[in-house]
Scaffold this motif. Sequence first.
Motif, PDB file in Angstrom:
ATOM      1  N   ILE A   8       0.864  -1.177   0.000  1.00 30.17           N
ATOM      2  CA  ILE A   8       0.000   0.000   0.000  1.00 30.17           C
ATOM      3  C   ILE A   8       0.898   1.223   0.000  1.00 30.17           C
ATOM      4  CG2 ILE A   8      -1.687   1.326   1.318  1.00 30.17           C
ATOM      5  CD1 ILE A   8      -2.702  -1.314   2.451  1.00 30.17           C
ATOM      6  N   LYS A   9       0.681   2.092  -0.972  1.00 24.83           N
ATOM      7  CA  LYS A   9       1.466   3.323  -1.040  1.00 24.83           C
ATOM      8  C   LYS A   9       0.853   4.316  -0.060  1.00 24.83           C
ATOM      9  CE  LYS A   9       2.565   7.161  -3.994  1.00 24.83           C
ATOM     10  NZ  LYS A   9       2.094   7.891  -5.135  1.00 24.83           N
ATOM     11  N   MET A  10       1.621   4.693   0.956  1.00 26.32           N
ATOM     12  CA  MET A  10       1.125   5.621   1.962  1.00 26.32           C
ATOM     13  C   MET A  10       1.883   6.940   1.837  1.00 26.32           C
ATOM     14  SD  MET A  10       0.916   5.438   6.087  1.00 26.32           S
ATOM     15  CE  MET A  10       2.598   5.934   6.357  1.00 26.32           C
ATOM     16  N   ASP A  11       1.126   8.018   1.722  1.00 32.52           N
ATOM     17  CA  ASP A  11       1.692   9.358   1.663  1.00 32.52           C
ATOM     18  C   ASP A  11       1.305  10.068   2.955  1.00 32.52           C
ATOM     19  OD1 ASP A  11       2.898  11.694   0.757  1.00 32.52           O
ATOM     20  OD2 ASP A  11       1.107  12.355  -0.298  1.00 32.52           O
ATOM     21  N   LEU A  12       2.296  10.424   3.759  1.00 39.08           N
ATOM     22  CA  LEU A  12       2.064  11.100   5.032  1.00 39.08           C
ATOM     23  C   LEU A  12       2.516  12.543   4.909  1.00 39.08           C
ATOM     24  CD1 LEU A  12       1.336  11.070   8.060  1.00 39.08           C
ATOM     25  CD2 LEU A  12       3.672  10.310   8.508  1.00 39.08           C
ATOM     26  N   GLN A  13       1.596  13.469   5.101  1.00 46.41           N
ATOM     27  CA  GLN A  13       1.899  14.902   5.035  1.00 46.41           C
ATOM     28  C   GLN A  13       1.624  15.527   6.391  1.00 46.41           C
ATOM     29  OE1 GLN A  13       3.109  16.516   2.249  1.00 46.41           O
ATOM     30  NE2 GLN A  13       3.195  14.484   1.335  1.00 46.41           N
ATOM     31  N   THR A  14       2.600  16.264   6.903  1.00 43.46           N
ATOM     32  CA  THR A  14       2.421  16.978   8.162  1.00 43.46           C
ATOM     33  C   THR A  14       2.533  18.469   7.868  1.00 43.46           C
ATOM     34  OG1 THR A  14       4.778  16.776   8.652  1.00 43.46           O
ATOM     35  CG2 THR A  14       3.322  15.099   9.577  1.00 43.46           C
ATOM     36  N   VAL A  15       1.667  19.249   8.480  1.00 45.73           N
ATOM     37  CA  VAL A  15       1.646  20.692   8.242  1.00 45.73           C
ATOM     38  C   VAL A  15       2.191  21.387   9.478  1.00 45.73           C
ATOM     39  CG1 VAL A  15       0.171  22.680   7.744  1.00 45.73           C
ATOM     40  CG2 VAL A  15      -0.352  20.460   6.730  1.00 45.73           C
ATOM     41  N   GLY A  16       3.324  22.072   9.326  1.00 52.82           N
ATOM     42  CA  GLY A  16       3.885  22.871  10.407  1.00 52.82           C
ATOM     43  C   GLY A  16       4.799  22.131  11.358  1.00 52.82           C
ATOM     44  N   PHE A  17       5.041  20.845  11.122  1.00 47.40           N
ATOM     45  CA  PHE A  17       5.954  20.077  11.961  1.00 47.40           C
ATOM     46  C   PHE A  17       6.462  18.878  11.173  1.00 47.40           C
ATOM     47  CE2 PHE A  17       1.850  18.176  12.525  1.00 47.40           C
ATOM     48  CZ  PHE A  17       2.084  16.831  12.683  1.00 47.40           C
ATOM     49  N   SER A  18       7.488  18.247  11.697  1.00 45.76           N
ATOM     50  CA  SER A  18       8.051  17.053  11.055  1.00 45.76           C
ATOM     51  C   SER A  18       7.575  15.815  11.788  1.00 45.76           C
ATOM     52  CB  SER A  18       9.578  17.098  11.101  1.00 45.76           C
ATOM     53  OG  SER A  18      10.051  18.191  10.362  1.00 45.76           O
ATOM     54  N   GLU A  19       7.341  14.761  11.027  1.00 48.79           N
ATOM     55  CA  GLU A  19       6.887  13.532  11.666  1.00 48.79           C
ATOM     56  C   GLU A  19       8.048  12.865  12.397  1.00 48.79           C
ATOM     57  OE1 GLU A  19       8.168  12.210   7.583  1.00 48.79           O
ATOM     58  OE2 GLU A  19       6.910  13.798   8.284  1.00 48.79           O
TER      59      GLU A  19
END
Length: 98
Positions: A8-19
């Motif tokens: 499963i291709k998972m795209d994780l986007q965080t706004v204003g911080f790093s995961e």
Amino acid sequence: MTYNIDNIKMDLQTVGFSESPALLQQVESELRRVMHFRKDIVAADVYLREEGTNPENNKQVRWRLGIPGKDLFAEGTGASWAAGLRDASEKLKRQFVD
């Protein structure tokens, strides 16, 4: 960032911080939980952001699952990322039966 979890291709986007590695583990764990209910998931897009100043409910999660046919989308909130992820995944699971 883009990850591959059990094909499963998972795209994780965080706004204003790093995961962090711990956050990535939470997201992966919740995705695996959802996979028990739906076997034909091909992609998962997860968007995380902190909304507002109320620490009791400021974690916002938007989750899109790519499946054959129409994609599923759910939004969840919580005091922690785990709570927001669980809220969104429960809403996704309710869409599985429809």
